[in-house]
Motif scaffolding. Structure first.
Motif, PDB file in Angstrom:
ATOM      1  N   GLY A 153       0.866  -1.097   0.003  1.00 19.68           N
ATOM      2  CA  GLY A 153       0.140   0.090  -0.054  1.00 19.68           C
ATOM      3  C   GLY A 153       0.788   1.279  -0.018  1.00 19.68           C
ATOM      4  N   LYS A 154       1.023   1.675   1.252  1.00 17.47           N
ATOM      5  CA  LYS A 154       1.765   3.089   1.271  1.00 17.47           C
ATOM      6  C   LYS A 154       3.242   2.729   1.532  1.00 17.47           C
ATOM      7  N   LEU A 155       4.110   3.666   0.893  1.00 18.35           N
ATOM      8  CA  LEU A 155       5.738   3.525   1.338  1.00 18.35           C
ATOM      9  C   LEU A 155       6.059   4.661   2.080  1.00 18.35           C
ATOM     10  N   TYR A 156       6.844   4.409   2.892  1.00 17.04           N
ATOM     11  CA  TYR A 156       7.502   5.793   3.743  1.00 17.04           C
ATOM     12  C   TYR A 156       8.918   5.328   3.977  1.00 17.04           C
ATOM     13  N   CYS A 157       9.846   6.409   4.013  1.00 13.28           N
ATOM     14  CA  CYS A 157      11.107   6.249   4.059  1.00 13.28           C
ATOM     15  C   CYS A 157      11.609   7.219   5.253  1.00 13.28           C
ATOM     16  N   THR A 158      12.337   6.957   6.209  1.00 13.01           N
ATOM     17  CA  THR A 158      13.293   7.772   6.941  1.00 13.01           C
ATOM     18  C   THR A 158      14.755   7.466   6.890  1.00 13.01           C
ATOM     19  N   PRO A 159      15.619   8.496   6.825  1.00  9.12           N
ATOM     20  CA  PRO A 159      15.260   9.719   6.399  1.00  9.12           C
ATOM     21  C   PRO A 159      14.935   9.920   4.718  1.00  9.12           C
ATOM     22  N   GLY A 160      15.314   8.728   4.132  1.00  5.92           N
ATOM     23  CA  GLY A 160      15.023   9.010   2.600  1.00  5.92           C
ATOM     24  C   GLY A 160      15.952  10.089   2.240  1.00  5.92           C
ATOM     25  N   ASN A 161      15.729  10.513   1.109  1.00  4.92           N
ATOM     26  CA  ASN A 161      16.479  11.463   0.284  1.00  4.92           C
ATOM     27  C   ASN A 161      15.556  12.022  -0.964  1.00  4.92           C
ATOM     28  N   GLY A 162      16.138  12.977  -1.718  1.00  5.21           N
ATOM     29  CA  GLY A 162      15.515  13.793  -2.628  1.00  5.21           C
ATOM     30  C   GLY A 162      14.564  12.658  -3.694  1.00  5.21           C
ATOM     31  N   GLY A 163      15.314  11.897  -4.264  1.00  5.00           N
ATOM     32  CA  GLY A 163      14.794  11.040  -5.126  1.00  5.00           C
ATOM     33  C   GLY A 163      13.997  10.128  -4.564  1.00  5.00           C
ATOM     34  N   ILE A 164      14.112   9.741  -3.570  1.00  9.91           N
ATOM     35  CA  ILE A 164      13.186   8.602  -2.836  1.00  9.91           C
ATOM     36  C   ILE A 164      11.780   9.285  -2.616  1.00  9.91           C
ATOM     37  N   SER A 165      11.931  10.589  -2.354  1.00  7.72           N
ATOM     38  CA  SER A 165      10.652  11.159  -2.069  1.00  7.72           C
ATOM     39  C   SER A 165       9.489  11.281  -2.926  1.00  7.72           C
ATOM     40  N   LYS A 166      10.112  10.953  -4.212  1.00 10.32           N
ATOM     41  CA  LYS A 166       8.951  10.834  -5.138  1.00 10.32           C
ATOM     42  C   LYS A 166       7.776   9.481  -5.069  1.00 10.32           C
ATOM     43  N   TYR A 167       8.657   8.531  -4.396  1.00 14.00           N
ATOM     44  CA  TYR A 167       7.763   7.427  -4.290  1.00 14.00           C
ATOM     45  C   TYR A 167       7.552   6.872  -2.913  1.00 14.00           C
ATOM     46  N   ALA A 168       8.164   7.504  -1.913  1.00 13.88           N
ATOM     47  CA  ALA A 168       7.700   7.372  -0.624  1.00 13.88           C
ATOM     48  C   ALA A 168       7.756   8.507   0.245  1.00 13.88           C
ATOM     49  N   GLU A 169       6.823   8.713   0.902  1.00 12.40           N
ATOM     50  CA  GLU A 169       6.775  10.147   1.815  1.00 12.40           C
ATOM     51  C   GLU A 169       8.024   9.811   2.880  1.00 12.40           C
ATOM     52  N   CYS A 170       8.865  10.865   2.806  1.00  6.72           N
ATOM     53  CA  CYS A 170      10.181  10.941   3.793  1.00  6.72           C
ATOM     54  C   CYS A 170      10.146  11.935   5.151  1.00  6.72           C
ATOM     55  N   PHE A 171      10.647  11.406   6.104  1.00  6.57           N
ATOM     56  CA  PHE A 171      10.601  11.651   7.480  1.00  6.57           C
ATOM     57  C   PHE A 171      11.968  12.277   8.065  1.00  6.57           C
ATOM     58  N   ASP A 172      11.886  13.174   9.160  1.00  5.23           N
ATOM     59  CA  ASP A 172      13.222  13.521   9.392  1.00  5.23           C
ATOM     60  C   ASP A 172      13.684  12.786  10.601  1.00  5.23           C
ATOM     61  N   VAL A 173      13.450  11.787  10.752  1.00  6.66           N
ATOM     62  CA  VAL A 173      14.055  10.719  11.905  1.00  6.66           C
ATOM     63  C   VAL A 173      15.270  10.083  11.344  1.00  6.66           C
ATOM     64  N   ALA A 174      16.367  10.304  12.296  1.00  8.58           N
ATOM     65  CA  ALA A 174      17.583   9.495  11.639  1.00  8.58           C
ATOM     66  C   ALA A 174      17.575   8.273  11.683  1.00  8.58           C
ATOM     67  N   ALA A 175      18.186   7.383  10.793  1.00 10.57           N
ATOM     68  CA  ALA A 175      18.192   5.999  10.718  1.00 10.57           C
ATOM     69  C   ALA A 175      18.839   5.295  11.941  1.00 10.57           C
ATOM     70  N   THR A 176      19.501   5.967  12.785  1.00  7.95           N
ATOM     71  CA  THR A 176      20.021   5.411  14.014  1.00  7.95           C
ATOM     72  C   THR A 176      19.309   5.632  15.152  1.00  7.95           C
ATOM     73  N   ASP A 177      18.132   6.481  15.173  1.00  7.37           N
ATOM     74  CA  ASP A 177      17.150   6.977  16.171  1.00  7.37           C
ATOM     75  C   ASP A 177      16.073   5.927  16.420  1.00  7.37           C
ATOM     76  N   ILE A 178      16.405   5.031  17.371  1.00  8.47           N
ATOM     77  CA  ILE A 178      15.491   3.825  17.516  1.00  8.47           C
ATOM     78  C   ILE A 178      14.399   4.161  18.087  1.00  8.47           C
TER      79      ILE A 178
END
Ligand code: AMP
Ligand code: GLY
Length: 452
Positions: A26-51
């Protein structure tokens, strides 16, 4: 299924594009993602190491699954934290991710279970390490930090002076922080390298199509080690015979060893192999998809990645159909000038669209930022220009045609990605090829591309 992917590089872009193909997603999300990913998945500001941050985000989004892609959060136990909150996950738990998180652990595992690898000794005292290296007196000496070091924790010391400096910098000066307070000194192995990523649920192991990374920054394998400047799949050195040998001597024994240690590995286990004159040996394990290997492996997957992730979580990988497409896939990494040391960010990227203006190409974003409709470089590795074709040459031609249309100030890329693989395909006995020798002709024709 709504899925959150943790990470923000080319690898995560490739994972998201493959998940997007699945009817189950269904929906795809990514954190933190990047400019290119943001077209396919809503991106967030949470760092990948922030459990805690990622767990909170997953709860807020009410996702059905979280796929954790990078090494650091896996080694820190992000999957354990997500599972404790009831989420389905993709990626190993902390006690299995140690296979990448500690080289001492992985070397001891291989020794205990007879898995072929380089001979080694472990040290946490620099004087003892130096005495050992001097006594061995064989160079290059391979010196590795025990823990994670952004792929930079391996030093191939060419002489005693370099070895002594490397040991001091790691153990005494903590060059990689706590990661280098303990080191492994190991035997230098020779031979072509092969990356084999595998899916495993701890019961079944399914090797993916093999690939070849190009780790050095400059053409002809010169310059510093990087996270990877380009990849091709499949790797022509990895014949069916070698694959069979690896399955029997390395892949299954590793999965069984992890089970026997009570550390069942679930996720993508990456085997970094060297095809030595004495047979394939493990150079390293990674507890995750490789980058930029994933960018050439997943486009070749004939299967549903979401279904595979779910099956691994439910320990029924054996029931899933996983096939590989015919042909080749190539990825040329475009990096910021100066990478892997210092580089400037913020230059506008021109000539960039999804397929690099070349039919059949796809541009994975590794380090880009999108603001006011413009992409700028925002990391060391910036883009992975990727193509599939029936022949390796065909895929490379398309990748480079697309690369040449994209530009920004100080852009740097290798111009010889795939050259070694082409030589191996032409050779009747590729294992006999020496890299420096068979690249001589290439250097003569093209010069060494040193634009940095
Ligand atoms: P690693 O981060 O462990 O993959 O090491 C980085 C690179 O160093 C590898 O891809 C190899 O090219 C090289 N390397 C690591 N270990 C050895 C070894 N024992 N002998 C020769 N080269 C090695
Ligand atoms: N390309 C090597 C890695 O992902 O570690």
């Amino acid at each position: 299924m709504d899925i959150l992917v943790v990470g923000g590089g080319g690898r995560e872009h490739a994972i998201i594009m493959k998940l997007a193909e699945s009817k189950k997603v269904g929906k795809l999300y990514c954190t933190p993602g990047n400019g290119g990913i943001s077209k396919y998945a809503e991106c967030f500001d949470v760092a990948a190491t922030d459990i805690e941050g990622v767990v909170a985000l997953a709860k807020k989004l009410k996702v059905d699954m979280v796929a954790v892609a990078p090494d650091d959060p896996l080694v820190l136990g992000m999957v354990d934290a997500l599972q404790a909150e009831g989420f389905k996950t993709f990626g190993p738990k902390k006690d299995a991710a140690i296979i990448e998180g500690s080289k001492v652990f992985s070397k001891e595992l291989m020794k205990k279970y007879n898995i072929p690898t380089a001979q080694y000794e472990v040290f946490d005292n620099s004087a003892e390490a130096i005495a050992y290296v001097k006594k061995q007196n064989t160079y290059p000496a391979v010196i590795k930090a025990d823990g994670l070091a952004l792929g930079k924790g391996v030093i191939l010391a060419q002489n005693e002076e370099e070895a002594v400096e490397a040991i001091h910098s790691m153990i005494d000066e903590l060059k990689f922080g706590k990661s280098s307070s303990t080191i492994v000194v190991e035997e230098f192995l020779t031979g072509p390298e092969v990356s084999v990523l595998s899916f495993t649920d701890g019961k079944t192991v399914v090797p993916m199509i093999s690939s070849m990374d190009h780790k050095r920054a400059l053409d002809c394998d010169l310059g510093l080690n990087t996270g990877g400047m380009g990849t091709v799949a499949p790797n022509p050195y990895y014949t069916e015979d070698i694959a069979k040998q690896c399955m029997e001597q390395i892949f299954l024994p590793t999965i069984n060893a992890m089970n026997a240690e009570g550390r069942t590995f679930e996720g993508c286990l990456y085997f970094g192999l060297m095809l030595t004159p004495k047979g394939p040996k493990v150079i390293e394990y990674n507890c995750r998809f490789g980058d930029p290997e994933t960018q050439v492996v997943l486009p070749m997957l004939d299967g549903d990645l979401c279904e595979i992730f779910e099956a691994i979580y439910e320990h029924r990988l054996a029931d899933v159909n996983i096939g590989w497409k015919e042909g080749y896939c190539t990825c040329v990494v475009m990096a910021s000038g100066g990478y892997p040391t210092s580089y400037k960010k913020g230059y506008e990227i021109t000539g960039l669209d999804e397929n690099g203006q070349v039919d059949g190409a796809f541009v994975y974003h590794a380090g880009t930022k999108l603001a006011d409709g413009k992409f700028t470089n925002n990391g060391g590795r910036v883009l992975g220009v990727t193509c599939t074709a029936l022949t390796l040459q065909g895929a490379l031609d398309k990748s480079y045609a697309a690369v040449k249309k994209i530009n920004w100030e100080d852009v740097h890329y290798r111009s010889d990605i795939g050259q070694r693989a082409l030589k191996a395909l032409e050779s009747t006995d590729p294992l006999e090829l020496g890299y420096k020798e068979d690249m001589e002709e290439y250097i003569e024709e093209n010069g060494v591309y040193l634009r940095q």
